[in-house]
Design a protein around this motif. Sequence first.
Motif, PDB file in Angstrom:
ATOM      1  N   ALA A 193       0.772  -6.000  -7.975  1.00  0.00           N
ATOM      2  CA  ALA A 193       0.433  -5.707  -6.406  1.00  0.00           C
ATOM      3  C   ALA A 193      -1.080  -6.094  -5.792  1.00  0.00           C
ATOM      4  CB  ALA A 193       0.214  -3.644  -6.992  1.00  0.00           C
ATOM      5  N   GLN A 194      -1.444  -6.633  -7.256  1.00  0.00           N
ATOM      6  CA  GLN A 194      -3.355  -7.158  -6.695  1.00  0.00           C
ATOM      7  C   GLN A 194      -3.292  -8.667  -7.022  1.00  0.00           C
ATOM      8  OE1 GLN A 194      -6.071  -4.856  -5.815  1.00  0.00           O
ATOM      9  NE2 GLN A 194      -6.580  -6.608  -5.282  1.00  0.00           N
ATOM     10  N   PRO A 237       1.369   2.453 -13.810  1.00  0.00           N
ATOM     11  CA  PRO A 237       0.435   1.348 -13.793  1.00  0.00           C
ATOM     12  C   PRO A 237       0.695   0.089 -13.923  1.00  0.00           C
ATOM     13  CG  PRO A 237      -0.106   3.642 -14.645  1.00  0.00           C
ATOM     14  CD  PRO A 237       1.268   3.646 -13.862  1.00  0.00           C
ATOM     15  N   SER A 257       1.066  -0.837   0.152  1.00  0.00           N
ATOM     16  CA  SER A 257      -0.600   0.018   0.117  1.00  0.00           C
ATOM     17  C   SER A 257       0.449   1.040   0.193  1.00  0.00           C
ATOM     18  CB  SER A 257      -0.751   0.397   1.179  1.00  0.00           C
ATOM     19  OG  SER A 257      -1.889  -0.788   1.030  1.00  0.00           O
ATOM     20  N   HIS A 275       0.341  -2.530 -11.273  1.00  0.00           N
ATOM     21  CA  HIS A 275      -0.081  -2.896  -9.987  1.00  0.00           C
ATOM     22  C   HIS A 275      -0.988  -4.185 -10.456  1.00  0.00           C
ATOM     23  CE1 HIS A 275      -1.666   1.740 -10.028  1.00  0.00           C
ATOM     24  NE2 HIS A 275      -0.642   1.517  -9.553  1.00  0.00           N
ATOM     25  N   LEU A 323       1.906   2.181  -3.316  1.00  0.00           N
ATOM     26  CA  LEU A 323       0.881   2.022  -4.466  1.00  0.00           C
ATOM     27  C   LEU A 323       0.867   3.543  -4.008  1.00  0.00           C
ATOM     28  CD1 LEU A 323      -1.011  -0.845  -3.633  1.00  0.00           C
ATOM     29  CD2 LEU A 323      -0.720   0.350  -5.866  1.00  0.00           C
TER      30      LEU A 323
END
Lengths: 118, 381
Positions: free
Chosen positions: B42-43, B36, B25, B39, B28
């Motif tokens: 990350a997810q 991006p 986080s 991402h 992010l």
Amino acid sequence: MSDTAIVTGGYQDVRILAKSVDRLLLDLKSGRNPDEKTIEPVVELVEALLDEKSAAASTQFLGLLWRRRGRPDYSRFNEMASELREHRASPNTVKDLEDLASALDQERADISQRMRGV
Amino acid sequence: MLDAYLVGSVGQLMERARHLQASISRQLAVVKNLPPEFHALAQTCRNEVNNLVVDLGSLLSDPRFQSPDLQSIRLRAYKRIIEELDFLELVGVATLIRVNDEDRSMTKVVGVIAGEINYPLIPPVVSCQSQGYFQAFPSLNLLSIPQKEVYFLLHLPDLYHELAHFILTERNNPTVEPFQDALKRSIMVGRGHVADLMNKEGRGTKGFANRLTAWDGNWVSGWGIELCCDLFAVLACGPAFAWSHLHLCAKRAGDPFLVDNAPDSTHPPDAARMFVMLEALGMLEYAADALAIEEKWNQLLGQAGYRQNPDYTICFPHALLTLIVSYAFAGYQSIGCAPSSRASGAKTHDLFNEAWHRFWDAPERYAQWEKANRVAVFPGG
């Protein structure tokens, strides 16, 4: 062109099957009747191994490691698949599944060691 | 014992999982730290960590785990969770908290390559922090390459080989099944050949029988996969990939004819790999290039003193390898990927091939040329 992709790809297959086998064993050994979702992945593997050489590469890999660690004869695969599908797993089948679970756990440990390079 | 141990250890692991979530986080929250294209990674990491937290909780809350008979299952589940958490921390989150310009550039390059070859999957992100060589992590859709590889062109064709690993490990996706089928058929003919050898009577000793058993397993555990990934790379990138293989062998490898008899061998002999690459080049428009590479390859083998041995000749007959080339070629075409061509106009493909042309054309000037031209790959370089 390291072997990491192979090792990690195999690791995923081992991990997924190990979880499936243990989920099934947890039901069988605790006296709970496993549902189809729990039975299916294990039966699929056992049935695919009846014709191993035309199975998917990932199935052949799992069959290979089970063989290296003392898997039962082909003759047992039919019995295992039938018993599981008909929700009447015998002590022999539970024992074979326990052996498979142990084999997968040992494979997990070996792959992990290779991934860490120790 | 296990009950008390797990209560303590699971509590600690949950705290570790929370640390990982917080690390992601924090990245992010700062756009420049995590562009991006990272991402999705990350997810994936966030979802996986959350799944593991649920699994950890069930180790303590599932009433069945109170039964003494089920403690071995509980312990195995615990170990699997630890492995997964370690993997996420050491690979996935480690990538996310150190994204730099090199990672961004190489991720863009892989995206461009994917576009050039009509790659049918989401291209992986790239981390330039590998402590080994090129490494693919299919479960995270992540590629890792050595830190400074981004500044040099000659090994970058290996990216195409790694991209093939993601295709082979993809699940439930009919688009890539023809290439996966090529792998299955390759393994089948490889194992079939070994079975034929086993069936031939009087071939030999127990030692030979043991080698055959090892070879049978090796076709499954890695040889087929590596040959198919090599073929994907050479079909996509052309001669540059074969040159890159020669380069790697000259720099690092041992006897290219050595057949690894270890039960967990992942790579077939380099000579077999070169053979299939040259065959594939001949099936494209590169027969002359294949001859040039073969000539240099043979010179390298001669100067190093390597020659074929009986195991190699028995295990990897040309007819078998040629069959595998035909399977991979058909599979590659069937998944709709663009074959390498001089006329493709594909910028990255052309640059990698030109690099090797320049390398042999004027070796003494190559480093200078590369320095001036690598900007096409790495704008900051």
